[in-house]
Design a protein around this motif. Structure first.
Motif, PDB file in Angstrom:
ATOM      1  N   SER A 211       0.854  -1.180   0.000  1.00  0.00           N
ATOM      2  CA  SER A 211       0.000   0.000   0.000  1.00  0.00           C
ATOM      3  C   SER A 211       0.898   1.241   0.000  1.00  0.00           C
ATOM      4  CB  SER A 211      -0.909   0.005   1.232  1.00  0.00           C
ATOM      5  OG  SER A 211      -1.716   1.165   1.266  1.00  0.00           O
ATOM      6  N   VAL A 212       0.484   2.269  -0.734  1.00  0.00           N
ATOM      7  CA  VAL A 212       1.275   3.506  -0.795  1.00  0.00           C
ATOM      8  C   VAL A 212       0.340   4.705  -0.778  1.00  0.00           C
ATOM      9  CG1 VAL A 212       3.237   2.515  -2.049  1.00  0.00           C
ATOM     10  CG2 VAL A 212       1.321   3.467  -3.343  1.00  0.00           C
ATOM     11  N   MET A 213       0.846   5.811  -0.252  1.00  0.00           N
ATOM     12  CA  MET A 213       0.087   7.057  -0.298  1.00  0.00           C
ATOM     13  C   MET A 213       0.821   8.068  -1.159  1.00  0.00           C
ATOM     14  SD  MET A 213      -1.016   9.752   2.666  1.00  0.00           S
ATOM     15  CE  MET A 213      -2.051  11.174   2.230  1.00  0.00           C
TER      16      MET A 213
ATOM     17  N   ASN B 238      -2.487  -1.295  -2.949  1.00  0.00           N
ATOM     18  CA  ASN B 238      -3.453  -0.250  -2.618  1.00  0.00           C
ATOM     19  C   ASN B 238      -2.833   1.139  -2.764  1.00  0.00           C
ATOM     20  OD1 ASN B 238      -6.061   0.649  -1.353  1.00  0.00           O
ATOM     21  ND2 ASN B 238      -4.636   1.477   0.155  1.00  0.00           N
ATOM     22  N   VAL B 239      -3.661   2.109  -3.117  1.00  0.00           N
ATOM     23  CA  VAL B 239      -3.207   3.503  -3.193  1.00  0.00           C
ATOM     24  C   VAL B 239      -4.140   4.372  -2.364  1.00  0.00           C
ATOM     25  CG1 VAL B 239      -2.715   5.486  -4.681  1.00  0.00           C
ATOM     26  CG2 VAL B 239      -2.300   3.163  -5.523  1.00  0.00           C
ATOM     27  N   GLU B 240      -3.534   5.296  -1.628  1.00  0.00           N
ATOM     28  CA  GLU B 240      -4.278   6.284  -0.849  1.00  0.00           C
ATOM     29  C   GLU B 240      -3.874   7.660  -1.359  1.00  0.00           C
ATOM     30  OE1 GLU B 240      -3.926   7.890   3.728  1.00  0.00           O
ATOM     31  OE2 GLU B 240      -3.891   5.717   3.410  1.00  0.00           O
ATOM     32  N   ALA B 241      -4.849   8.543  -1.478  1.00  0.00           N
ATOM     33  CA  ALA B 241      -4.568   9.918  -1.889  1.00  0.00           C
ATOM     34  C   ALA B 241      -5.238  10.866  -0.913  1.00  0.00           C
ATOM     35  CB  ALA B 241      -5.078  10.165  -3.310  1.00  0.00           C
ATOM     36  N   GLU B 242      -4.769  12.111  -0.915  1.00  0.00           N
ATOM     37  CA  GLU B 242      -5.302  13.112   0.017  1.00  0.00           C
ATOM     38  C   GLU B 242      -5.949  14.247  -0.758  1.00  0.00           C
ATOM     39  OE1 GLU B 242      -3.381  16.250   3.182  1.00  0.00           O
ATOM     40  OE2 GLU B 242      -2.812  14.142   3.398  1.00  0.00           O
TER      41      GLU B 242
ATOM     42  N   PRO C 199      -8.318   3.783  -4.746  1.00  0.00           N
ATOM     43  CA  PRO C 199      -9.117   2.882  -3.901  1.00  0.00           C
ATOM     44  C   PRO C 199      -9.411   3.405  -2.498  1.00  0.00           C
ATOM     45  CG  PRO C 199      -7.162   1.757  -4.806  1.00  0.00           C
ATOM     46  CD  PRO C 199      -6.984   3.218  -5.035  1.00  0.00           C
ATOM     47  N   THR C 200      -8.572   4.310  -1.964  1.00  0.00           N
ATOM     48  CA  THR C 200      -8.810   4.855  -0.625  1.00  0.00           C
ATOM     49  C   THR C 200      -8.515   6.349  -0.628  1.00  0.00           C
ATOM     50  OG1 THR C 200      -6.600   4.043  -0.032  1.00  0.00           O
ATOM     51  CG2 THR C 200      -8.451   2.773   0.780  1.00  0.00           C
TER      52      THR C 200
ATOM     53  N   LEU D 149     -12.603   5.578   3.647  1.00  0.00           N
ATOM     54  CA  LEU D 149     -12.016   6.877   3.963  1.00  0.00           C
ATOM     55  C   LEU D 149     -10.966   6.694   5.057  1.00  0.00           C
ATOM     56  CD1 LEU D 149     -15.279   9.030   4.004  1.00  0.00           C
ATOM     57  CD2 LEU D 149     -13.664   8.703   2.109  1.00  0.00           C
ATOM     58  N   VAL D 150      -9.974   7.582   5.059  1.00  0.00           N
ATOM     59  CA  VAL D 150      -8.838   7.456   5.973  1.00  0.00           C
ATOM     60  C   VAL D 150      -8.788   8.656   6.914  1.00  0.00           C
ATOM     61  CG1 VAL D 150      -6.344   7.190   6.168  1.00  0.00           C
ATOM     62  CG2 VAL D 150      -7.547   6.179   4.220  1.00  0.00           C
TER      63      VAL D 150
END
Length: 286
Positions: A102-104, A132-136, A172-173, A207-208
């Motif tokens: 997973s990475v942001m 997985n990918v997380e973005a802000e 995805p997140t 959501l994170v």
């Protein structure tokens, strides 16, 4: 026995669907990593091991991945390994190739269109590898390694933009800025629960919740119930580890064996991790 590190995507999708949160713990040492995994095992909870860019540079991504893989293979609960708040596409790709699941990509300081393009690039690269990918979206205040966002520059996410962002990127997140901050709060957190509700009603992805250290328990539970499927805990964990070592030396100033002072430090982290896992409702969800 587990088969190794897993992508956090299905874990977080399940968490959002079932109304609980998975805790992502920032670790900086082998003992912290071990303590987090032991806590997850004792709680029968899925868990995310998380490292900042600074920790990657400090320890080396290959050392981190190797330790996390050993922990995951030994564990009977699902474990993901996440790179937090990274602005460097090359480093993101290197971590993925090394074994991060997973990475942001944090392009939140860029204009909306540029954030979309940067995120799309990472999603395309990571999705082919099951990562997985997380973005802000918006800007979360406080300090995370060398990323500093002043209170004046902190900016809350716009619900309509969140929906548009997801449609354009397929990420995805999502970590929307909703009033939390990195570090320990100077006063009461000013969380915009209505905004979380509006965002969650528009987007189906997990959501994170960033800045999970020091948020009162009732507010954490409310965030999770509204759709925050992942909560990041960094400062509280780091402080518990360090304060336990300080206390050990205050009581045993002559003791210089790391195997002695790391024992209470590790226990402090484990206790903290168990508390956070129970708070977010992921105990028994492995």
């Amino acid at each position: 026995m587990s088969r190794g590190l897993v992508s956090s995507t299905p874990l977080l999708v399940e968490a959002r669907a079932q109304g609980y949160g998975i805790v992502a713990f920032n670790v900086h040492t082998l003992e912290m990593l071990q303590a987090v995994v032991e806590a997850a095992e004792s709680c029968r909870a899925p868990v995310i091991i998380q490292t900042t860019v600074g920790t990657v540079k400090h320890l080396g991504m290959d050392y981190i991945v190797a330790a996390a893989q050993v922990a995951a293979r030994r564990a009977s609960v699902p474990i993901a390994l996440h790179l937090d708040h990274c602005q460097d596409l090359t480093l993101i790709q290197q971590c993925i190739e090394a074994g991060y699941t997973s990475v942001m990509i944090d392009a939140s300081k860029l204009q909306f269109e540029d954030n979309v393009e940067r995120t799309k690039e990472v999603v395309a690269y990571a999705s082919r590898r099951g990562v997985n990918v997380e973005a802000e979206l918006g800007k979360i205040g406080g300090v995370e390694d060398d990323i500093v966002v002043s209170d004046a520059d902190a900016m809350l996410a716009v619900p309509e933009e969140c929906e548009q962002f997801l449609a354009l990127t397929g990420v995805p997140t999502l970590a929307p800025a909703i009033g939390t901050a990195h570090g320990i709060y100077k006063g009461e957190p000013n969380i915009d629960f209505k905004r979380i509700e509006q965002i969650a009603s528009r987007v189906a992805v997990p959501l994170v919740l960033h800045g999970g250290s020091g948020i009162p328990a009732d507010q954490v539970r409310r965030c999770v119930a509204l759709g925050m499927a992942k909560m990041n805990v960094a400062t509280e964990l780091k402080n518990a580890f360090s304060l336990a070592i300080q206390q050990f030396f205050a009581e045993h100033p002559e003791e210089l064996d790391p195997r002695q002072y790391m024992v209470p430090a590790k226990e402090a982290v484990k206790r903290m991790a168990i508390d956070k896992i129970n708070l977010c409702g992921s105990a028994g969800r492995a």
